[in-house]
Write a protein that holds these residues in place. Structure first.
Motif, PDB file in Angstrom:
ATOM      1  N   LYS A   1       0.845  -1.204   0.000  1.00 53.11           N
ATOM      2  CA  LYS A   1       0.000   0.000   0.000  1.00 53.11           C
ATOM      3  C   LYS A   1       0.880   1.254   0.000  1.00 53.11           C
ATOM      4  CE  LYS A   1      -4.041   1.960   2.298  1.00 53.11           C
ATOM      5  NZ  LYS A   1      -3.790   2.974   3.302  1.00 53.11           N
TER       6      LYS A   1
ATOM      7  N   PHE B   1       2.336   1.659  -3.412  1.00 51.28           N
ATOM      8  CA  PHE B   1       1.277   2.133  -4.318  1.00 51.28           C
ATOM      9  C   PHE B   1       1.046   3.635  -4.116  1.00 51.28           C
ATOM     10  CE2 PHE B   1      -3.372   2.922  -4.797  1.00 51.28           C
ATOM     11  CZ  PHE B   1      -3.444   2.796  -6.172  1.00 51.28           C
TER      12      PHE B   1
ATOM     13  N   GLU C   1       3.745   3.458  -7.258  1.00 53.83           N
ATOM     14  CA  GLU C   1       3.935   2.166  -7.931  1.00 53.83           C
ATOM     15  C   GLU C   1       2.561   1.561  -8.277  1.00 53.83           C
ATOM     16  OE1 GLU C   1       5.206  -0.052 -10.016  1.00 53.83           O
ATOM     17  OE2 GLU C   1       7.048   0.215  -8.839  1.00 53.83           O
ATOM     18  N   THR C   2       2.278   1.429  -9.581  1.00 54.94           N
ATOM     19  CA  THR C   2       0.978   0.874  -9.981  1.00 54.94           C
ATOM     20  C   THR C   2       1.131  -0.446 -10.740  1.00 54.94           C
ATOM     21  OG1 THR C   2       1.026   2.199 -12.001  1.00 54.94           O
ATOM     22  CG2 THR C   2      -0.177   3.132 -10.117  1.00 54.94           C
TER      23      THR C   2
ATOM     24  N   LEU D   1       4.185  -4.928  -7.374  1.00 55.35           N
ATOM     25  CA  LEU D   1       3.528  -4.898  -6.053  1.00 55.35           C
ATOM     26  C   LEU D   1       3.397  -6.315  -5.489  1.00 55.35           C
ATOM     27  CD1 LEU D   1       0.871  -2.149  -6.854  1.00 55.35           C
ATOM     28  CD2 LEU D   1       2.731  -1.949  -5.184  1.00 55.35           C
TER      29      LEU D   1
ATOM     30  N   ILE E   1      -2.718  -0.898 -11.855  1.00 56.32           N
ATOM     31  CA  ILE E   1      -3.857  -0.586 -10.994  1.00 56.32           C
ATOM     32  C   ILE E   1      -4.538   0.697 -11.456  1.00 56.32           C
ATOM     33  CG2 ILE E   1      -4.616  -0.051  -8.648  1.00 56.32           C
ATOM     34  CD1 ILE E   1      -2.453  -1.860  -7.634  1.00 56.32           C
TER      35      ILE E   1
ATOM     36  N   LEU F   1      -6.461  -1.180  -2.585  1.00 53.28           N
ATOM     37  CA  LEU F   1      -5.567  -0.126  -3.094  1.00 53.28           C
ATOM     38  C   LEU F   1      -6.433   0.806  -3.940  1.00 53.28           C
ATOM     39  CD1 LEU F   1      -2.592  -2.430  -4.158  1.00 53.28           C
ATOM     40  CD2 LEU F   1      -2.905  -1.229  -1.980  1.00 53.28           C
TER      41      LEU F   1
ATOM     42  N   ASN G   1      -7.036   4.522  -5.789  1.00 48.87           N
ATOM     43  CA  ASN G   1      -6.431   5.717  -6.333  1.00 48.87           C
ATOM     44  C   ASN G   1      -7.128   6.952  -5.759  1.00 48.87           C
ATOM     45  OD1 ASN G   1      -5.473   7.765  -7.967  1.00 48.87           O
ATOM     46  ND2 ASN G   1      -5.154   6.321  -9.672  1.00 48.87           N
TER      47      ASN G   1
END
Ligand code: AMP
Length: 284
Positions: free
Chosen positions: A210, A213, A217-218, A223, A256, A279, A281
């Motif tokens: 998390k 992210f 980091e997507t 991940l 993501i 997660l 956005n």
């Protein structure tokens, strides 16, 4: 009050329904902990009558799984459930729920039941949707409460309710954790002291992903690598799966987007633990 038969439960609930009371329902397999109690409290806050079912459902266990040894304690469950606001603990026998001529199943098809726990436990969700559909028919609640702890189960049940046009509102409640972050579970009692100490790695690994992210980091594979790497630092942990899917569809994704579910299943000896994190956005 404990009720063990469908007939008696229906008689009790009919009276309340006819006088305009709302019914909240919390299905469980018993051996209650704070996670279950949080659902009961929420149900009590939002409904007049709360029914909690306490039924270890054989059809969601495979033959090699822990149906026989699953922890049970109905006296303690009744005390805790009533203390948290349950009016009725529905505690049917296997024979009451599945008479010998019972042969009907409810199954949600597609990726949603094939990935994650559906891959490791192929007949599991068919058992879950069948028993929950049966319980919904028996209780006919206005609202039913489930934990985010079983995120895939919640997504599958929401799909079932939508697909079958069931007139029930499903409410998914947050994961309740021990102080060190381990998600509460009836199965935690199986863990040895060493396994219990290391089990905290599930939550730590998800929080690490998390944080990555939230730092931009997507990439799903990266991940997943972060989560697996952290879990593998615990010598007693054996990964069953680590994966990330779009949520709540559980469709595969490489990157993501708006919202994803990072979910893990890890074995410590014979004990299989699950945990997850959403997660999301912030821009969406
Ligand atoms: P179970 O008895 O394990 O089948 O769980 C019954 C219900 O309690 C399910 O909706 C679970 O998702 C929920 N639940 C179990 N553990 C937790 C937890 N730690 N936090 C929140 N809900 C939970």
């Amino acid at each position: 009050m404990i009720i063990t038969t469908i007939k008696e439960l229906r008689t009790y609930l009919d009276t309340h329904r006819q006088s305009g009371k709302t019914i909240g329902f919390v299905p469980t397999m018993g051996f209650l902990h704070e996670g279950h109690l949080s659902l009961i409290r929420r149900a009590k806050a939002e409904n007049d009558i709360v029914v909690m079912s306490d039924f270890v459902n054989p059809t969601q266990f495979a033959p090699n799984e822990d149906f026989e040894s699953y922890p049970r304690n109905i006296e303690q469950d009744e005390q805790l459930a009533v203390g948290a606001g349950a009016d009725i603990v529905f505690y049917p026998s296997v024979q009451e729920m599945y008479p010998t001529d019972s042969s009907t199943f409810v199954e949600v098809m597609g990726d949603i039941t094939k990935v994650l726990c559906g891959a490791s436990r192929p007949s599991h969700f068919r058992g879950v949707t069948t028993v929950v559909a049966m319980l919904f028919n028996i209780v006919q609640p206005h609202r039913a409460y489930f934990g985010q702890k079983d995120a895939q189960q919640a997504a599958v049940l929401i799909k079932m309710v939508n697909d079958l046009h069931m007139n029930i509102e499903l409410i998914v409640c947050p994961i309740v954790r021990e102080e060190d972050g381990l998600a509460m579970s009836s199965r935690n009692i199986y863990l040895s002291a060493d396994e219990r100490a290391q089990a905290v790695v599930l939550n730590q690994a998800l929080l690490k992903a998390k944080a990555a992210f939230e730092n931009g980091e997507t990439d799903v594979q990266k991940l997943i690598g972060i989560i697996s790497g952290k879990i593998n630092e615990a010598p007693l942990a054996h990964i069953d799966y680590v994966n990330i899917y779009e949520y709540p569809s559980l469709k595969t994704t490489e990157e993501i987007g708006a919202k994803a579910l990072a979910a893990v299943a890890v074995k410590f000896g014979k004990t299989r633990l699950i945990d997850n994190i959403i997660l999301k956005n912030k821009c969406n």
